[in-house]
Write an enzyme that holds these catalytic residues in place. Structure first.
Site, PDB file in Angstrom:
ATOM      1  N   ASP A  23       4.520  -0.625   2.741  1.00  0.00           N
ATOM      2  CA  ASP A  23       5.905  -0.715   2.285  1.00  0.00           C
ATOM      3  C   ASP A  23       6.655   0.399   3.003  1.00  0.00           C
ATOM      4  O   ASP A  23       6.051   1.383   3.458  1.00  0.00           O
ATOM      5  CB  ASP A  23       5.935  -0.543   0.762  1.00  0.00           C
ATOM      6  CG  ASP A  23       7.351  -0.474   0.223  1.00  0.00           C
ATOM      7  OD1 ASP A  23       8.165  -1.336   0.588  1.00  0.00           O
ATOM      8  OD2 ASP A  23       7.640   0.453  -0.549  1.00  0.00           O
ATOM      9  N   ASP A  25      10.215   2.105   2.121  1.00  0.00           N
ATOM     10  CA  ASP A  25      10.825   3.134   1.283  1.00  0.00           C
ATOM     11  C   ASP A  25       9.846   3.610   0.207  1.00  0.00           C
ATOM     12  O   ASP A  25       9.399   2.820  -0.623  1.00  0.00           O
ATOM     13  CB  ASP A  25      12.076   2.585   0.598  1.00  0.00           C
ATOM     14  CG  ASP A  25      13.128   2.121   1.591  1.00  0.00           C
ATOM     15  OD1 ASP A  25      14.057   2.885   1.873  1.00  0.00           O
ATOM     16  OD2 ASP A  25      13.003   0.990   2.098  1.00  0.00           O
TER      17      ASP A  25
END
Length: 236
Positions: A23, A25
């Protein structure tokens, strides 16, 4: 980038790993300072007081809607909600790599993956018009085996489609992939796609999160623990 045998036996609990997906952020990169700046500038522009960074940080992984909800205390059906969100994202786009950095130790992780000929990539819900310039600004766009944004496929996480697309692009079987994220939707997407999953406890979790209930295969408290889980030695 992944059409080769695993070098030095990178494995998770006996399963060979040929691809590591992150992922963005709150997992690969610490984007919270720039998103907090964008939210606070939007608040100030509309006559509100800026919020403390610590109050904003837990909302960052959940995107612009969560940030506007936290900052203005309104829901998406509010008539001014979309305008506030558009303002914030425009400010963010202009300041997308102002203070954003990899989390401490993450460069070491990426370097070790590359040294061991293990591909790595991004699967994020961030739209491509923000993901792509951020990856360029951080000098990561040419290093990643794939970059899958929230609008790359018809569905975004927690749907498994984006992760499966990343596996297809890199010619990797899902069972040979490790997906790492800091939100429950990341773990759901990885599990549904058939990958191994790790929860990034160093990410943007808040007090209400219960990562032990998400069903991940394991968790890491720091990026360098990823190398330990894969049985890779670091240079540190």
């Amino acid at each position: 980038m992944t059409d080769h045998p695993v070098i030095n036996g990178a494995r998770f609990r006996g399963q060979p790993i040929r691809l590591v997906l992150f992922d963005l952020d709150g997992t690969l990169a610490d984007t919270a300072p720039d998103l907090a700046y964008a939210l606070n500038q939007t608040l100030i522009r509309h006559g509100r007081k800026a919020l403390p960074f610590e109050q904003i940080r837990p909302h960052v992984s959940h995107g612009g809607i969560a940030l506007i909800r936290a900052g203005f205390g309104i829901e998406p059906n509010h008539p001014e909600f979309q305008g506030y969100r558009d303002d914030m994202l425009a400010i963010y786009q202009d300041n997308i790599a102002r203070e954003t950095t990899l989390f401490p130790g993450m460069e070491q992780v990426l370097a070790q993956l590359e040294q061991h000929a293990i591909g790595w990539g991004i699967v994020t819900n961030k739209p491509a018009w923000l993901t792509d310039p951020l990856m360029v600004g951080m000098g990561l766009n040419r290093r990643a085996a794939c970059i899958i944004s929230g609008d790359t496929t018809p569905n975004s996480k927690p749907h498994p489609g984006p992760i499966l697309h990343a596996c297809e692009l890199t010619r990797t079987l899902p069972r040979e992939c490790l997906y790492i994220g800091d939100a429950e939707r990341d773990i759901i997407a990885g599990r549904e796609a058939g990958t191994t999953t790790l929860t990034a406890l160093f990410g943007y979790l808040d007090a209400a999160d219960r990562p032990d209930t998400w069903g991940a295969d394991d968790s890491v408290a720091s990026p360098t623990q990823i190398l330990e889980k894969l049985g890779l030695k670091s240079n540190g």
